[in-house]
Scaffold this active site. Structure first.
Site, PDB file in Angstrom:
ATOM      1  N   HIS A 232       0.856  -1.191   0.000  1.00  0.00           N
ATOM      2  CA  HIS A 232       0.000   0.000   0.000  1.00  0.00           C
ATOM      3  C   HIS A 232       0.891   1.240   0.000  1.00  0.00           C
ATOM      4  O   HIS A 232       1.733   1.394   0.895  1.00  0.00           O
ATOM      5  CB  HIS A 232      -0.894  -0.017   1.243  1.00  0.00           C
ATOM      6  CG  HIS A 232      -1.945   1.047   1.275  1.00  0.00           C
ATOM      7  ND1 HIS A 232      -3.253   0.810   0.947  1.00  0.00           N
ATOM      8  CD2 HIS A 232      -1.874   2.363   1.592  1.00  0.00           C
ATOM      9  CE1 HIS A 232      -3.951   1.927   1.074  1.00  0.00           C
ATOM     10  NE2 HIS A 232      -3.133   2.884   1.469  1.00  0.00           N
TER      11      HIS A 232
ATOM     12  N   HIS B 136      -0.325   2.421  11.722  1.00  0.00           N
ATOM     13  CA  HIS B 136       0.799   3.349  11.691  1.00  0.00           C
ATOM     14  C   HIS B 136       0.718   4.402  12.795  1.00  0.00           C
ATOM     15  O   HIS B 136      -0.341   4.647  13.366  1.00  0.00           O
ATOM     16  CB  HIS B 136       0.908   4.041  10.323  1.00  0.00           C
ATOM     17  CG  HIS B 136      -0.346   4.743   9.884  1.00  0.00           C
ATOM     18  ND1 HIS B 136      -1.504   4.103   9.509  1.00  0.00           N
ATOM     19  CD2 HIS B 136      -0.620   6.072   9.730  1.00  0.00           C
ATOM     20  CE1 HIS B 136      -2.424   4.971   9.144  1.00  0.00           C
ATOM     21  NE2 HIS B 136      -1.915   6.175   9.286  1.00  0.00           N
TER      22      HIS B 136
ATOM     23  N   GLU C 249      -3.260  13.964  11.429  1.00  0.00           N
ATOM     24  CA  GLU C 249      -4.226  13.720  10.368  1.00  0.00           C
ATOM     25  C   GLU C 249      -5.654  14.026  10.826  1.00  0.00           C
ATOM     26  O   GLU C 249      -6.160  13.400  11.759  1.00  0.00           O
ATOM     27  CB  GLU C 249      -4.168  12.258   9.922  1.00  0.00           C
ATOM     28  CG  GLU C 249      -2.791  11.771   9.503  1.00  0.00           C
ATOM     29  CD  GLU C 249      -2.770  10.273   9.255  1.00  0.00           C
ATOM     30  OE1 GLU C 249      -3.831   9.625   9.359  1.00  0.00           O
ATOM     31  OE2 GLU C 249      -1.678   9.731   8.978  1.00  0.00           O
TER      32      GLU C 249
ATOM     33  N   TYR D 170     -15.117   4.765   3.663  1.00  0.00           N
ATOM     34  CA  TYR D 170     -13.654   4.766   3.633  1.00  0.00           C
ATOM     35  C   TYR D 170     -13.168   3.354   3.900  1.00  0.00           C
ATOM     36  O   TYR D 170     -13.654   2.691   4.822  1.00  0.00           O
ATOM     37  CB  TYR D 170     -13.116   5.742   4.676  1.00  0.00           C
ATOM     38  CG  TYR D 170     -11.611   5.760   4.793  1.00  0.00           C
ATOM     39  CD1 TYR D 170     -10.816   6.001   3.673  1.00  0.00           C
ATOM     40  CD2 TYR D 170     -10.989   5.527   6.007  1.00  0.00           C
ATOM     41  CE1 TYR D 170      -9.427   6.010   3.781  1.00  0.00           C
ATOM     42  CE2 TYR D 170      -9.606   5.548   6.129  1.00  0.00           C
ATOM     43  CZ  TYR D 170      -8.833   5.786   5.004  1.00  0.00           C
ATOM     44  OH  TYR D 170      -7.473   5.790   5.104  1.00  0.00           O
TER      45      TYR D 170
ATOM     46  N   HIS E 292      -6.468  11.903  14.161  1.00  0.00           N
ATOM     47  CA  HIS E 292      -5.393  11.048  14.645  1.00  0.00           C
ATOM     48  C   HIS E 292      -4.142  11.920  14.702  1.00  0.00           C
ATOM     49  O   HIS E 292      -3.536  12.217  13.679  1.00  0.00           O
ATOM     50  CB  HIS E 292      -5.189   9.857  13.703  1.00  0.00           C
ATOM     51  CG  HIS E 292      -6.428   9.048  13.468  1.00  0.00           C
ATOM     52  ND1 HIS E 292      -6.760   8.506  12.245  1.00  0.00           N
ATOM     53  CD2 HIS E 292      -7.435   8.708  14.310  1.00  0.00           C
ATOM     54  CE1 HIS E 292      -7.900   7.854  12.344  1.00  0.00           C
ATOM     55  NE2 HIS E 292      -8.334   7.960  13.587  1.00  0.00           N
TER      56      HIS E 292
ATOM     57  N   HIS F  63      -3.092   4.284  14.856  1.00  0.00           N
ATOM     58  CA  HIS F  63      -4.387   4.062  14.231  1.00  0.00           C
ATOM     59  C   HIS F  63      -4.222   3.191  12.990  1.00  0.00           C
ATOM     60  O   HIS F  63      -3.105   2.892  12.577  1.00  0.00           O
ATOM     61  CB  HIS F  63      -5.069   5.384  13.877  1.00  0.00           C
ATOM     62  CG  HIS F  63      -4.264   6.281  12.995  1.00  0.00           C
ATOM     63  ND1 HIS F  63      -3.174   6.993  13.445  1.00  0.00           N
ATOM     64  CD2 HIS F  63      -4.376   6.589  11.677  1.00  0.00           C
ATOM     65  CE1 HIS F  63      -2.662   7.711  12.459  1.00  0.00           C
ATOM     66  NE2 HIS F  63      -3.364   7.468  11.366  1.00  0.00           N
TER      67      HIS F  63
END
Length: 433
Positions: free
Chosen positions: A289, A332, A338, A347, A362, A368
């Protein structure tokens, strides 16, 4: 008047445009003649320092019916739930935070009166970002607004906005965005009767397109797809008020005429809009990703190379084809903080609880990632090429920690059990060792 659907394409940020709503209103060969045609006043509008490098200098010459100085003194305007960084009214916790959509007001409420700050960081006059939401049910009547503290990135989620600005008219609907430069005066009409959305108030350097790096000369957001308005003016006398956000406070003054009386303009600082469906998404065609930075539409950079005051990132419809890969975003912890919103759909990392019109925060180093159900599904999915349809999430990402307001922490829209979405993450190691 000029039709609101009459726009011009930027074909490059910082390009100088010229436009006139009355032929002959724009001076030729100079900016400030002794007498401007039709008895207009020349007024320079600068959103960068005079001495900024030519390719980064943002200034526009307005040729208007009355200069902006023709107004009364300011007096305080009800602050409501509008705030600016730094937020000091409550301590900022490192918790995972998420909110339901802001409900539509029951009383008549226009765009300015509806503004609610969820979080902010940095400091007005230096760098930083304010994050606001709006939910309005009335067009602005005899009222105009400008923000002296930062440029405004407006992200509609429900209902269109018709923005009457000093530079002309912009119509934006969900799936589009617009940027209003610091200091530009505007009025908001609601063509659909109600409207809800998100705003990033950028205290830092004006937003630009990110560099493409190894991607090369094409991809991401292309300059040719951004649009600016053409000149359109209001020559109206009456009783009006001009609301101003200045140094974190809200003020209002009286006018005896519309401030949107610019008959012609030429320059490099102007509002613009962009259709997010035109973003050319880059993604992996092998494995893993990619970092979300590859979805950056606009950025406000700092003096630390590669570190943004504000990145505007989107997660649009796209193909996912990564082989032998956990396709949702990995778990991460970030240096960057964010704030996320959802315009439509679902999402991919949060299938439950994250609703269109809602938001999550976050902050720096707060862990998260996918909720437990998504982890289970993605870990066992049959990895065929998959098209993500009918979705549009976005992120305001910043080098500074977002400090939530007292309203955000105490609001009934806050999902106080958000952290529970990770409570069912299993210990698979113990089962397999």
């Amino acid at each position: 008047m000029i039709r609101p659907d009459e726009l011009q394409y930027l074909n490059g940020f910082g390009n100088e445009f010229e436009t006139e709503a009355k032929e002959g209103a724009l001076p030729i060969g100079q900016f400030n003649p002794q007498k401007v045609a039709f008895g207009l006043y020349a007024e320079q509008f600068s959103t960068t320092a005079f001495t900024m490098a030519r390719d980064k200098n943002r200034r526009t010459w307005f040729y208007r019916i009355r200069p902006s100085a023709a107004q009364s003194d300011y007096r305080p305007f009800p602050q409501g739930l509008m705030r600016s960084g730094p937020i000091t009214e409550v301590p900022s916790p490192p918790n995972l935070l998420r909110w339901d959509p802001l409900p539509m007001p029951e009383e008549p409420t226009d765009f300015v009166s509806s503004l609610v700050t969820l979080a902010a960081n940095g400091s007005v006059g230096v760098q930083g970002v304010g994050v606001h939401v709006y939910a309005a049910n009335q067009s602005m009547q005899n009222r105009y607004f400008y923000n002296a503290d930062g440029e405004l990135l407006i992200v509609p989620q429900q209902g269109a906005l018709l923005l009457h600005t000093e530079s002309g008219i912009l119509h934006i609907a969900p799936g589009e965005i617009c940027v209003i430069p610091r200091g530009i005066k505007f009025r908001v009409d609601l063509p659909d009767g109600t409207a809800r959305g998100y705003i990033a108030e950028n205290y830092g350097a004006p937003m630009i397109l990110p560099e493409r790096g190894p991607v090369g000369s094409n991809g991401f957001a292309n300059e040719r797809d951004f649009q600016a308005p053409v000149a359109a003016y209001e020559d109206i006398d009456g009783d009006f008020e001009l609301v101003c956000k200045f140094n974190g406070g809200m003020f209002v003054c009286d006018l005896d005429h519309s401030p949107l009386d610019v008959v012609a303009w030429v320059g490099t600082s102007y509002p613009y809009k962009y259709d997010l469906s035109r973003f050319n998404t880059m993604n992996t065609v092998s494995f893993d990703h990619p970092d979300p930075s590859i979805f950056t539409v606009l950025t406000s950079q700092t003096d630390t190379e590669g570190t943004a005051n504000l990145d505007f990132v989107i997660f649009p419809p796209r193909w996912m084809v990564a082989e032998n890969t956990f396709r949702p975003p990995w778990y991460h912890r970030n240096l960057m903080s964010e704030f996320m919103g959802l315009i439509e759909g679902v999402y991919d990392a949060k299938e439950h609880g994250f609703m269109p019109g809602g938001a999550s925060l976050h902050n720096c180093m707060t862990p998260h990632g996918p909720e437990a159900v998504v982890f289970e599904q993605a870990s066992n999915a049959d990895l065929k090429p998959q098209r993500y349809e009918d979705t549009m999430a976005f992120m305001f990402e910043s080098r500074f920690i977002f400090e939530p307001t007292e309203f955000a922490l105490q609001s009934t829209t806050r999902q106080r059990e958000y952290h529970a979405c990770y409570s069912n993450l299993k210990n698979y190691f113990r089962e397999q060792k």
